[in-house]
Design an enzyme around this catalytic site. Structure first.
Site, PDB file in Angstrom:
ATOM      1  N   THR A 139     -39.838   7.335  53.953  1.00 17.24           N
ATOM      2  CA  THR A 139     -38.552   6.668  54.139  1.00 17.24           C
ATOM      3  C   THR A 139     -37.420   7.687  54.083  1.00 17.24           C
ATOM      4  O   THR A 139     -37.581   8.744  53.484  1.00 17.24           O
ATOM      5  CB  THR A 139     -38.417   5.638  52.999  1.00 17.24           C
ATOM      6  OG1 THR A 139     -39.362   4.624  53.237  1.00 17.24           O
ATOM      7  CG2 THR A 139     -37.041   5.057  52.890  1.00 17.24           C
ATOM      8  N   VAL A 191     -42.623  -6.483  54.398  1.00 18.96           N
ATOM      9  CA  VAL A 191     -41.310  -5.858  54.218  1.00 18.96           C
ATOM     10  C   VAL A 191     -41.304  -5.169  52.861  1.00 18.96           C
ATOM     11  O   VAL A 191     -41.752  -5.744  51.865  1.00 18.96           O
ATOM     12  CB  VAL A 191     -40.181  -6.915  54.292  1.00 18.96           C
ATOM     13  CG1 VAL A 191     -38.848  -6.315  53.904  1.00 18.96           C
ATOM     14  CG2 VAL A 191     -40.105  -7.509  55.699  1.00 18.96           C
ATOM     15  N   GLY A 192     -40.835  -3.936  52.828  1.00 19.56           N
ATOM     16  CA  GLY A 192     -40.808  -3.179  51.578  1.00 19.56           C
ATOM     17  C   GLY A 192     -39.454  -3.266  50.889  1.00 19.56           C
ATOM     18  O   GLY A 192     -38.671  -4.194  51.119  1.00 19.56           O
ATOM     19  N   ASP A 193     -39.185  -2.283  50.043  1.00 24.88           N
ATOM     20  CA  ASP A 193     -37.946  -2.281  49.265  1.00 24.88           C
ATOM     21  C   ASP A 193     -36.732  -1.809  50.067  1.00 24.88           C
ATOM     22  O   ASP A 193     -35.599  -2.130  49.718  1.00 24.88           O
ATOM     23  CB  ASP A 193     -38.110  -1.363  48.046  1.00 24.88           C
ATOM     24  CG  ASP A 193     -38.420   0.078  48.450  1.00 24.88           C
ATOM     25  OD1 ASP A 193     -39.302   0.288  49.320  1.00 24.88           O
ATOM     26  OD2 ASP A 193     -37.778   1.003  47.928  1.00 24.88           O
ATOM     27  N   THR A 215     -37.214   5.872  47.650  1.00 23.75           N
ATOM     28  CA  THR A 215     -38.395   6.029  48.505  1.00 23.75           C
ATOM     29  C   THR A 215     -39.630   5.980  47.618  1.00 23.75           C
ATOM     30  O   THR A 215     -39.637   6.543  46.519  1.00 23.75           O
ATOM     31  CB  THR A 215     -38.375   7.346  49.302  1.00 23.75           C
ATOM     32  OG1 THR A 215     -39.615   7.463  50.013  1.00 23.75           O
ATOM     33  CG2 THR A 215     -38.199   8.568  48.405  1.00 23.75           C
ATOM     34  N   GLY A 251     -43.106   0.679  47.908  1.00 21.79           N
ATOM     35  CA  GLY A 251     -42.060  -0.341  47.980  1.00 21.79           C
ATOM     36  C   GLY A 251     -42.274  -1.560  47.111  1.00 21.79           C
ATOM     37  O   GLY A 251     -41.318  -2.091  46.539  1.00 21.79           O
TER      38      GLY A 251
HETATM   39  N1  ASP Z   1     -40.404   2.491  50.257  1.00 16.53           N
HETATM   40  C1  ASP Z   1     -40.951   2.415  51.593  1.00 16.53           C
HETATM   41  C2  ASP Z   1     -41.616   1.084  51.801  1.00 16.53           C
HETATM   42  O1  ASP Z   1     -42.309   0.645  50.898  1.00 16.53           O
HETATM   43  C3  ASP Z   1     -41.923   3.494  51.893  1.00 16.53           C
HETATM   44  C4  ASP Z   1     -41.440   4.900  51.648  1.00 16.53           C
HETATM   45  O2  ASP Z   1     -40.553   5.118  50.839  1.00 16.53           O
HETATM   46  O3  ASP Z   1     -41.981   5.810  52.290  1.00 16.53           O
HETATM   47  O4  ASP Z   1     -41.522   0.534  52.868  1.00 16.53           O
END
Ligand code: ASP
Length: 317
Positions: free
Chosen positions: A184, A213-215, A235, A238
């Site tokens: 991310t 859907v992530g964070d 990042t 998530g």
């Molecule tokens: N936080 C992101 C997600 O879970 C992934 C990442 O940080 O690479 O979608």
């Protein structure tokens, strides 16, 4: 008040052994170019909001990072992107999730914020809104990169989904390790007027379920900004960042427990997230211009620049 910008390009099992000197140089150059864009805006008296928008736009355009071009593959071999932005001076926020045709999800998130009626738009509705706002759309193969395709094939072969992008990066060379990469991107900034802003954008995690859907697009989880405390972009894994409300938790620890930025970030990244197997990191800047970039993985692509100062980029611990 010296304006400052910090950026990240994801955390994960990023080891010296996994990156060749040329790859390493490529990442430093890319991060420097991204910092340059935001730094210039801040140097000309621009807003923190414009600086983080420009920085994340540049990160989305760069195929090295898992956002915009270069996003990871879902289990169906498609791409679904998420992004968010928040203005610490007004607590205005905008986000899009699960978009498949927008070239720059961060610009769509910014339009959602400026429109002001809603905070989060998803899927087709978000895409229609962005198209109506005149934003660029792209065909599905725009996001394709060989490297991410190879990661996904490997994840499929090993029956491993939900890998962080930078973890998956090591797959080509080594047996699949769950503890490897996240890609991310994000930016946080403080401008000359003392305003804070944060922005985050992602393709998510490798081989994720369609619709996951992530964070990153969730205000308070992967992105938060409040002039009273800090601007934060996360990042990592998530699901854990959502459960921990990681970005907001940094702000809450500062507001309710009067912790310093560094202390609040350390509590969230080094204590609370690991307690639920949360892997990753965050970047944060407070209203005094202190910058913190903690991570509990081997590495995190990151950089920092103050107006009139040098641009600093780093990868490893
Ligand atoms: N936080 C992101 C997600 O879970 C992934 C990442 O940080 O690479 O979608």
């Amino acid at each position: 008040m010296t304006p400052v910008l910090a950026i990240h390009g994801g955390a994960g099992t990023i080891t010296r052994a996994a990156l060749s000197p040329e790859q390493e140089r490529g990442y430093h150059e890319a991060l420097d170019y991204v910092l340059q864009g935001g730094q210039r805006i801040l140097e000309h008296g621009g807003s923190a909001l414009d600086a983080v928008t420009e920085a994340v736009f540049r990160l989305e355009e760069c195929p090295l990072f898992n956002a915009g071009k270069g996003s990871v593959f879902t289990h169906a071999g498609t791409h679904e992107l998420d992004a968010s932005i928040m203005d610490g001076s007004t607590l205005a926020a905008g986000a899009v999730a699960c978009v498949k045709s927008l070239r720059n999800p961060i610009l769509a998130a910014r339009r959602v914020m400026e429109d002001g009626r809603h905070v989060l738009l998803v899927g087709e509705g978000a895409e229609a809104f962005a198209r109506a706002a005149g934003l660029d759309t792209v065909p599905p193969d725009y996001y394709f990169t060989e490297a991410r395709y190879a990661q996904w094939q490997r994840a499929l072969a090993e029956g491993r989904s939900g890998l962080l992008d930078h973890d998956a990066q090591t797959l080509a060379a080594e047996p699949l390790d769950a503890d490897t990469k996240m890609g991310t991107v994000g930016a946080v900034a403080l401008d000359a007027r003392g305003n804070l802003a944060a922005a985050t954008s992602t393709g998510g995690v490798t081989d994720k379920r369609v619709g996951r859907v992530g964070d990153s697009p969730l205000i308070g989880a992967g992105c938060y900004a409040n002039n009273r405390t800090a601007a934060v972009s996360c990042t990592g894994s998530g699901e854990m960042f959502i459960r921990m409300l990681a970005a907001y938790d940094v702000s809450a620890l500062m507001e309710y427990r009067a912790l310093s930025l560094a202390h609040a970030c350390a509590v969230v990244v080094m204590e609370k997230l690991p307690a639920i197997d949360g892997r990753g990191g965050l970047i944060a800047v407070d209203a005094q211009g202190n910058v913190c970039m903690p991570f509990n993985t081997e590495g995190m692509y990151r950089g920092e620049a103050r107006t009139g100062g040098p641009r600093l980029t780093a990868i490893y611990r």
